[in-house]
Design an enzyme around this catalytic site. Structure first.
Site, PDB file in Angstrom:
ATOM      1  N   LYS A  57       0.798  -1.237   0.000  1.00  0.00           N
ATOM      2  CA  LYS A  57       0.000   0.000   0.000  1.00  0.00           C
ATOM      3  C   LYS A  57       0.831   1.289   0.000  1.00  0.00           C
ATOM      4  O   LYS A  57       0.372   2.350   0.430  1.00  0.00           O
ATOM      5  CB  LYS A  57      -0.998   0.040   1.176  1.00  0.00           C
ATOM      6  CG  LYS A  57      -1.879  -1.165   1.344  1.00  0.00           C
ATOM      7  CD  LYS A  57      -2.340  -1.801   0.072  1.00  0.00           C
ATOM      8  CE  LYS A  57      -3.400  -1.031  -0.672  1.00  0.00           C
ATOM      9  NZ  LYS A  57      -3.715  -1.740  -1.958  1.00  0.00           N
ATOM     10  N   HIS A 112       6.961  -7.349  -2.037  1.00  0.00           N
ATOM     11  CA  HIS A 112       6.707  -6.750  -0.722  1.00  0.00           C
ATOM     12  C   HIS A 112       7.577  -7.409   0.339  1.00  0.00           C
ATOM     13  O   HIS A 112       7.370  -7.171   1.536  1.00  0.00           O
ATOM     14  CB  HIS A 112       5.256  -6.957  -0.300  1.00  0.00           C
ATOM     15  CG  HIS A 112       4.233  -6.285  -1.159  1.00  0.00           C
ATOM     16  ND1 HIS A 112       4.370  -5.006  -1.620  1.00  0.00           N
ATOM     17  CD2 HIS A 112       3.037  -6.717  -1.628  1.00  0.00           C
ATOM     18  CE1 HIS A 112       3.301  -4.684  -2.342  1.00  0.00           C
ATOM     19  NE2 HIS A 112       2.491  -5.707  -2.357  1.00  0.00           N
ATOM     20  N   SER A 142      -4.891   3.014   3.943  1.00  0.00           N
ATOM     21  CA  SER A 142      -5.050   2.342   2.658  1.00  0.00           C
ATOM     22  C   SER A 142      -5.179   0.822   2.862  1.00  0.00           C
ATOM     23  O   SER A 142      -6.045   0.170   2.267  1.00  0.00           O
ATOM     24  CB  SER A 142      -3.849   2.682   1.767  1.00  0.00           C
ATOM     25  OG  SER A 142      -3.984   2.095   0.501  1.00  0.00           O
TER      26      SER A 142
HETATM   27  P1  A3P Z   1      -5.104   4.739  -1.446  1.00  0.00           P
HETATM   28  O1  A3P Z   1      -5.752   3.506  -0.895  1.00  0.00           O
HETATM   29  O2  A3P Z   1      -4.678   5.671  -0.349  1.00  0.00           O
HETATM   30  O3  A3P Z   1      -5.912   5.429  -2.490  1.00  0.00           O
HETATM   31  P2  A3P Z   1      -0.080  -0.383  -3.566  1.00  0.00           P
HETATM   32  O4  A3P Z   1      -0.016  -0.342  -5.051  1.00  0.00           O
HETATM   33  O5  A3P Z   1       1.248  -0.429  -2.898  1.00  0.00           O
HETATM   34  O6  A3P Z   1      -1.031  -1.438  -3.102  1.00  0.00           O
HETATM   35  O7  A3P Z   1      -0.670   1.025  -3.093  1.00  0.00           O
HETATM   36  C1  A3P Z   1      -1.997   1.379  -3.379  1.00  0.00           C
HETATM   37  C2  A3P Z   1      -2.177   2.847  -3.097  1.00  0.00           C
HETATM   38  O8  A3P Z   1      -1.509   3.612  -4.122  1.00  0.00           O
HETATM   39  C3  A3P Z   1      -3.639   3.247  -3.121  1.00  0.00           C
HETATM   40  O9  A3P Z   1      -3.752   4.293  -2.154  1.00  0.00           O
HETATM   41  C4  A3P Z   1      -3.774   3.760  -4.553  1.00  0.00           C
HETATM   42  O10 A3P Z   1      -4.868   4.597  -4.769  1.00  0.00           O
HETATM   43  C5  A3P Z   1      -2.451   4.493  -4.715  1.00  0.00           C
HETATM   44  N1  A3P Z   1      -2.107   4.749  -6.127  1.00  0.00           N
HETATM   45  C6  A3P Z   1      -2.002   3.858  -7.132  1.00  0.00           C
HETATM   46  N2  A3P Z   1      -1.729   4.475  -8.286  1.00  0.00           N
HETATM   47  C7  A3P Z   1      -1.653   5.799  -8.021  1.00  0.00           C
HETATM   48  C8  A3P Z   1      -1.412   6.974  -8.815  1.00  0.00           C
HETATM   49  N3  A3P Z   1      -1.189   6.908 -10.122  1.00  0.00           N
HETATM   50  N4  A3P Z   1      -1.407   8.160  -8.175  1.00  0.00           N
HETATM   51  C9  A3P Z   1      -1.634   8.250  -6.859  1.00  0.00           C
HETATM   52  N5  A3P Z   1      -1.878   7.191  -6.062  1.00  0.00           N
HETATM   53  C10 A3P Z   1      -1.888   5.966  -6.644  1.00  0.00           C
END
Ligand code: A3P
Length: 299
Positions: A57, A112, A142
Site C-alpha cells: 500500500k 513486498h 489504505s
Molecule cells: P489509497 O488507498 O490511499 O488510495 P499499492 O499499489 O502499494 O497497493 O498502493 C496502493 C495505493 O496507491 C492506493 O492508495 C492507490 O490509490 C495508490 N495509487 C495507485 N496508483 C496511483 C497513482 N497513479 N497516483 C496516486 N496514487 C496511486
C-alpha cells in the site's frame, strides 16, 4: 521437476488463513512456504533485473506503471494490453514466481518482501532495487480499506484494533518499521534507489527523471510526457490492465476500487487525535537512529 523447484502440493488453500514464514505472516491463499523458500534460496537474479520493492500500500502499482512505461520508452501499449501482475510479477506469490521465471529480460519484478527474505542472489548481482516509501499513517488507512476488499486477507475489524496490529507488525509482510529500516540499510549502495509516494505526488515528472537517471535510461521530452500522462491516477484508474478490474472476483471484491483515493494525508480523515498521537509515539521509538528525513517527518 528440478529438485530445487519441487514443491509438494498443498492439500487445500484456505481463504483468510495465514501461515508464518520466519516470523512473518503470509496469507495462505496466494503464498506458500515452499515458494518463499525457493525465492530466498534458489531464485536466479539477473544483472539487468529491476525490482519494484515496497511495503504493501505504498505505491507499488504506481511505480510498476512508471517502470513499465519507462521500459517501453513512453509507449503505453504494453501497459494497455498486459495486466500489471504479468508485467512486473510479485515474485513471492506462487503464480508470480512462475511468471517471473518465464518473463524475458530485462525483467521487472515486484516484491513486498522484507529484506531478510529477499532472493539471496540479488546481493551478489548488479540488479537494481527501487524502494518506494509512503507515510505509514496513509499506508495504514489504505491497508485498512484494502483488507476489506482483498479476500485472502482477514477482515481488519475496527480501525482501532487494526492500528494496534499494524503498529505491532502483526499483519501480512510484518512490521512497516522493520521493512523500512531493513531496506534503508542499503542506502548509499549504487544499485539501490528510494523515493517516497509523496514525492511522486508532488512532482511526478521530476521523479520520473530521477528514476531514469538511476536506471541509466534516456527518454526524450515526448516520452517523458507520455510516462507522466499514462501513470496519472486518472489514467491508471481507466486502464483495465492497471486497475485490477480484471482480477478474479474470488480474490478481489470489485465493489470497491483498488485505486481508491490516491492522495496524501487521507489519514486525517480516519484517525482520531489520540490514535494519531499513539502512532507518533511508536513511530518515534521505532525510527530512532535512522538517518533519513521523510516528507511527513516535519508535518
Ligand atoms: P489509497 O488507498 O490511499 O488510495 P499499492 O499499489 O502499494 O497497493 O498502493 C496502493 C495505493 O496507491 C492506493 O492508495 C492507490 O490509490 C495508490 N495509487 C495507485 N496508483 C496511483 C497513482 N497513479 N497516483 C496516486 N496514487 C496511486
Amino acid at each position: 521437476p528440478h529438485s530445487h523447484s519441487y514443491c509438494p502440493s498443498r492439500s487445500a488453500r484456505m481463504f483468510k488463513e495465514y501461515f508464518q514464514y520466519k516470523g512473518i505472516s503470509f496469507p495462505e491463499f496466494i503464498y506458500s512456504p515452499c515458494a518463499l523458500q525457493t525465492v530466498e534460496n534458489d531464485f536466479q537474479v539477473l544483472d539487468d533485473d529491476v525490482f519494484n520493492v515496497t511495503y504493501q500500500k505504498s505505491g507499488t502499482v504506481w511505480m510498476l506503471e512508471i517502470l513499465s512505461l519507462i521500459q517501453s520508452n513512453g509507449d503505453p501499449s504494453w501497459c494497455q494490453t498486459v495486466p500489471n501482475w504479468d508485467r512486473a510479477p510479485w515474485y513471492e506469490t506462487v503464480l508470480g514466481l512462475r511468471r517471473a521465471r518465464r518473463n524475458h529480460s530485462p525483467r521487472l519484478i515486484s516484491s513486498h518482501l522484507p529484506i531478510q527474505l529477499f532472493a539471496k542472489s540479488f546481493f551478489k548481482s548488479k540488479a537494481k532495487v527501487i524502494y518506494t516509501i509512503r507515510n505509514p499513517k496513509d499506508v495504514l488507512v489504505s491497508l485498512y480499506h484494502f483488507a476489506q476488499m482483498f479476500h485472502p486477507f482477514k477482515d481488519p475489524g475496527s480501525l482501532d484494533q487494526f492500528l494496534e496490529e499494524f503498529l505491532k507488525g502483526d499483519v501480512p509482510f510484518g512490521s512497516w518499521f522493520d521493512h523500512v529500516r531493513g531496506w534503508m540499510g542499503l542506502q548509499g549502495h549504487e544499485n539501490f534507489f528510494y523515493i517516497t509516494y509523496e514525492e511522486l505526488l508532488q512532482d511526478l515528472r521530476g521523479s520520473v527523471e530521477r528514476i531514469c537517471r538511476f536506471l541509466g535510461k534516456q527518454l526524450d521530452e515526448q516520452a517523458l510526457d507520455s510516462v507522466v500522462a499514462n501513470a496519472s491516477f486518472q489514467a491508471m484508474r481507466k486502464n483495465k490492465m492497471s486497475n485490477f478490474s480484471t482480477a478474479p472476483s474470488f480474490i478481489l471484491n470489485k465493489n470497491s476500487s483498488f485505486l481508491r483515493k490516491g492522495i496524501s494525508g487521507d489519514w486525517k480523515n480516519h484517525l482520531t487525535a489520540s490514535q494519531s498521537e499513539r502512532f507518533d509515539c511508536v513511530y518515534q521509538e521505532r525510527m530512532q537512529g535512522l538517518d533519513v528525513t521523510f516528507p511527513w517527518d516535519n508535518q
